[in-house]
Structures are given as C-alpha cells and as structure tokens.
Design a protein around this motif. Structure first.
Motif, PDB file in Angstrom:
ATOM      1  N   ALA A  60     -37.004   6.855  17.191  1.00 24.18           N
ATOM      2  CA  ALA A  60     -37.628   5.537  17.374  1.00 24.18           C
ATOM      3  C   ALA A  60     -37.309   5.025  18.767  1.00 24.18           C
ATOM      4  O   ALA A  60     -36.230   5.278  19.311  1.00 24.18           O
ATOM      5  CB  ALA A  60     -37.125   4.553  16.330  1.00 24.18           C
ATOM      6  N   ALA A  61     -38.251   4.290  19.333  1.00 22.98           N
ATOM      7  CA  ALA A  61     -38.050   3.666  20.634  1.00 22.98           C
ATOM      8  C   ALA A  61     -37.186   2.418  20.479  1.00 22.98           C
ATOM      9  O   ALA A  61     -37.219   1.756  19.448  1.00 22.98           O
ATOM     10  CB  ALA A  61     -39.396   3.302  21.249  1.00 22.98           C
ATOM     11  N   ASN A  62     -36.414   2.122  21.490  1.00 17.67           N
ATOM     12  CA  ASN A  62     -35.545   0.954  21.513  1.00 17.67           C
ATOM     13  C   ASN A  62     -35.931   0.132  22.739  1.00 17.67           C
ATOM     14  O   ASN A  62     -35.416   0.350  23.823  1.00 17.67           O
ATOM     15  CB  ASN A  62     -34.076   1.397  21.561  1.00 17.67           C
ATOM     16  CG  ASN A  62     -33.126   0.227  21.585  1.00 17.67           C
ATOM     17  OD1 ASN A  62     -33.500  -0.907  21.338  1.00 17.67           O
ATOM     18  ND2 ASN A  62     -31.881   0.512  21.912  1.00 17.67           N
ATOM     19  N   ASN A  63     -36.875  -0.791  22.590  1.00 13.36           N
ATOM     20  CA  ASN A  63     -37.400  -1.563  23.708  1.00 13.36           C
ATOM     21  C   ASN A  63     -36.492  -2.756  23.983  1.00 13.36           C
ATOM     22  O   ASN A  63     -36.480  -3.730  23.234  1.00 13.36           O
ATOM     23  CB  ASN A  63     -38.817  -2.033  23.395  1.00 13.36           C
ATOM     24  CG  ASN A  63     -39.473  -2.710  24.580  1.00 13.36           C
ATOM     25  OD1 ASN A  63     -38.816  -3.151  25.522  1.00 13.36           O
ATOM     26  ND2 ASN A  63     -40.788  -2.814  24.536  1.00 13.36           N
ATOM     27  N   GLN A  64     -35.744  -2.671  25.073  1.00 14.05           N
ATOM     28  CA  GLN A  64     -34.871  -3.766  25.500  1.00 14.05           C
ATOM     29  C   GLN A  64     -35.375  -4.405  26.785  1.00 14.05           C
ATOM     30  O   GLN A  64     -34.607  -4.997  27.528  1.00 14.05           O
ATOM     31  CB  GLN A  64     -33.437  -3.253  25.663  1.00 14.05           C
ATOM     32  CG  GLN A  64     -32.801  -2.797  24.374  1.00 14.05           C
ATOM     33  CD  GLN A  64     -32.730  -3.921  23.347  1.00 14.05           C
ATOM     34  OE1 GLN A  64     -32.373  -5.050  23.665  1.00 14.05           O
ATOM     35  NE2 GLN A  64     -33.090  -3.617  22.113  1.00 14.05           N
ATOM     36  N   GLY A  65     -36.661  -4.230  27.070  1.00 17.27           N
ATOM     37  CA  GLY A  65     -37.249  -4.859  28.246  1.00 17.27           C
ATOM     38  C   GLY A  65     -37.242  -3.956  29.458  1.00 17.27           C
ATOM     39  O   GLY A  65     -37.413  -2.744  29.351  1.00 17.27           O
ATOM     40  N   TYR A  66     -37.000  -4.572  30.631  1.00 16.55           N
ATOM     41  CA  TYR A  66     -37.073  -3.854  31.904  1.00 16.55           C
ATOM     42  C   TYR A  66     -35.967  -4.284  32.842  1.00 16.55           C
ATOM     43  O   TYR A  66     -35.506  -5.418  32.794  1.00 16.55           O
ATOM     44  CB  TYR A  66     -38.412  -4.137  32.604  1.00 16.55           C
ATOM     45  CG  TYR A  66     -39.607  -3.619  31.852  1.00 16.55           C
ATOM     46  CD1 TYR A  66     -40.108  -2.351  32.098  1.00 16.55           C
ATOM     47  CD2 TYR A  66     -40.233  -4.396  30.888  1.00 16.55           C
ATOM     48  CE1 TYR A  66     -41.206  -1.872  31.401  1.00 16.55           C
ATOM     49  CE2 TYR A  66     -41.333  -3.932  30.187  1.00 16.55           C
ATOM     50  CZ  TYR A  66     -41.809  -2.662  30.453  1.00 16.55           C
ATOM     51  OH  TYR A  66     -42.889  -2.182  29.763  1.00 16.55           O
ATOM     52  N   GLU A  67     -35.561  -3.366  33.713  1.00 17.38           N
ATOM     53  CA  GLU A  67     -34.760  -3.691  34.894  1.00 17.38           C
ATOM     54  C   GLU A  67     -35.730  -3.652  36.054  1.00 17.38           C
ATOM     55  O   GLU A  67     -36.423  -2.656  36.263  1.00 17.38           O
ATOM     56  CB  GLU A  67     -33.636  -2.678  35.088  1.00 17.38           C
ATOM     57  CG  GLU A  67     -32.562  -2.791  34.037  1.00 17.38           C
ATOM     58  CD  GLU A  67     -31.418  -1.813  34.248  1.00 17.38           C
ATOM     59  OE1 GLU A  67     -31.329  -1.202  35.334  1.00 17.38           O
ATOM     60  OE2 GLU A  67     -30.619  -1.661  33.323  1.00 17.38           O
TER      61      GLU A  67
END
Length: 195
Positions: A60-67
């Motif tokens: 599963a993907a773990n989307n914590q946004g972006y740097e």
C-alpha cells in the motif's frame, strides 16, 4: 477540451495562510509571490510492503505529502512575516528574525503552463523552513541571485478527508478556473477568505 501533451514553466505563485478554529479551516485571500523560477515536489512516504508465503502479500502507498523546493527571484518581506514568523518594527522600519519565531502553515497556489491550457494547483498544508541567506559579488556580468525556499506539504483534513493537493483539469468549470487565485478552492465550501 483536449488534455495537455506537455507542461512547462512556472507562473502565478501565491500563498494563503490559514487558521483552524473548532476544526474549520479558513484560508486568507491568496497573495502573489512574484518571480517564480522553479518548483520541485518530491513525494514523502514509502510504499509499505508485507511479505508472507515467500512473496509480497500486501502493499500500500503511504502518502505523507511532498518535500518541496521553490526557487524565486526574491522572498517577499510580507511572506517572511506571514509564514516564517519574522517581525516588522513599525517605528524603526526594520524586520527581524527571532530564534523563537513560529512558522505559520499556508496553502501554496501555482500553475504550470501547457501546450493547451495552464494547469492550476493548490497544495493545502505547507510549512516553510528558513531560507538560505546568500549573495555573490558582481563581475563583468551581473547575474541576479535566486532564493531557495524549502517547505513540506502535508495532508490536512478538509470535508472530513485527508487531502494533500488539488489541480484543475480540462473539464474544470470556468468559474472555478478563473477564480483560482481569488480564494483557495475547497470542494463544497463557500470560498470566503479571512479578512
């Protein structure tokens, strides 16, 4: 309307600080940041993999946004006050950075040009780091300095869902597209900026 085949360029960079009161997010009216040079957004969060039966049993993907890194011609004083916590002394007209300054989260709005139509974006929950302070001497040619602003864009809860970013598409209604920089777009929410 057909989709863009390519995108290029960076334009119309804006920021909009926000407040949260009783779980309601209220964005201020977006303010331009002129002189956008380059914007890079690197995904945060790794792919989660669980092994069983000698194979990847679950992933599963773990989307914590972006740097992200924004290169701009100059960091506006208003942005430094609104988002980095710097303080302007009204009497003396000097602006100071204090060690205990508190950064304020903001939405970042921008657009990438396309071969058909510009794609407008909003990243809802950004926190900026203090920028580098540097310059170099003039030589026989004068090269303007670019400033680098690093920030993290994290998920935020809007309309009971965690959201990171939103962008326009070829089917975006004209009123939404044309008003993109007037108010931060939030689905189903009257766009009333904080005054």
């Amino acid at each position: 309307m057909p989709e863009n085949k390519v995108t290029f360029g960076l334009e119309n960079v804006h920021y909009a600080p926000y407040t949260i009161i009783d779980g309601v997010v209220t964005f201020e009216k977006p303010t331009p940041i002129p002189g956008g040079v380059e914007l890079t957004n690197e995904p945060r969060g790794d792919m989660t993999e669980f092994y069983a039966d000698n194979m990847v049993y679950y992933s599963a993907a773990n989307n914590q946004g972006y740097e992200s890194t924004l290169n701009i011609a100059n960091i506006p004083d208003k942005f430094a006050i609104d988002c980095l916590g710097e303080e302007l002394d009204e009497e003396d007209g000097v602006q100071s950075e204090y060690a205990d300054a508190k950064q304020k989260q903001f939405a970042l709005l921008f657009q990438f040009e396309g071969d058909v139509k510009a794609v407008r974006h909003v990243m809802y929950n950004c926190t900026a780091n203090r920028p580098n302070v540097n310059s170099s001497t003039k030589t026989d040619t004068v090269e303007p300095n670019a400033n680098e602003l690093t920030f993290v864009s994290s998920p935020i809860v809007l309309n009971n869902r965690k959201i990171v970013k939103t962008k326009t598409t070829p089917t975006t209604k004209a009123a939404i597209y044309d008003g993109w920089y007037e108010n931060v777009y939030v689905k189903g929410q009257a766009a009333i900026p904080e005054v």
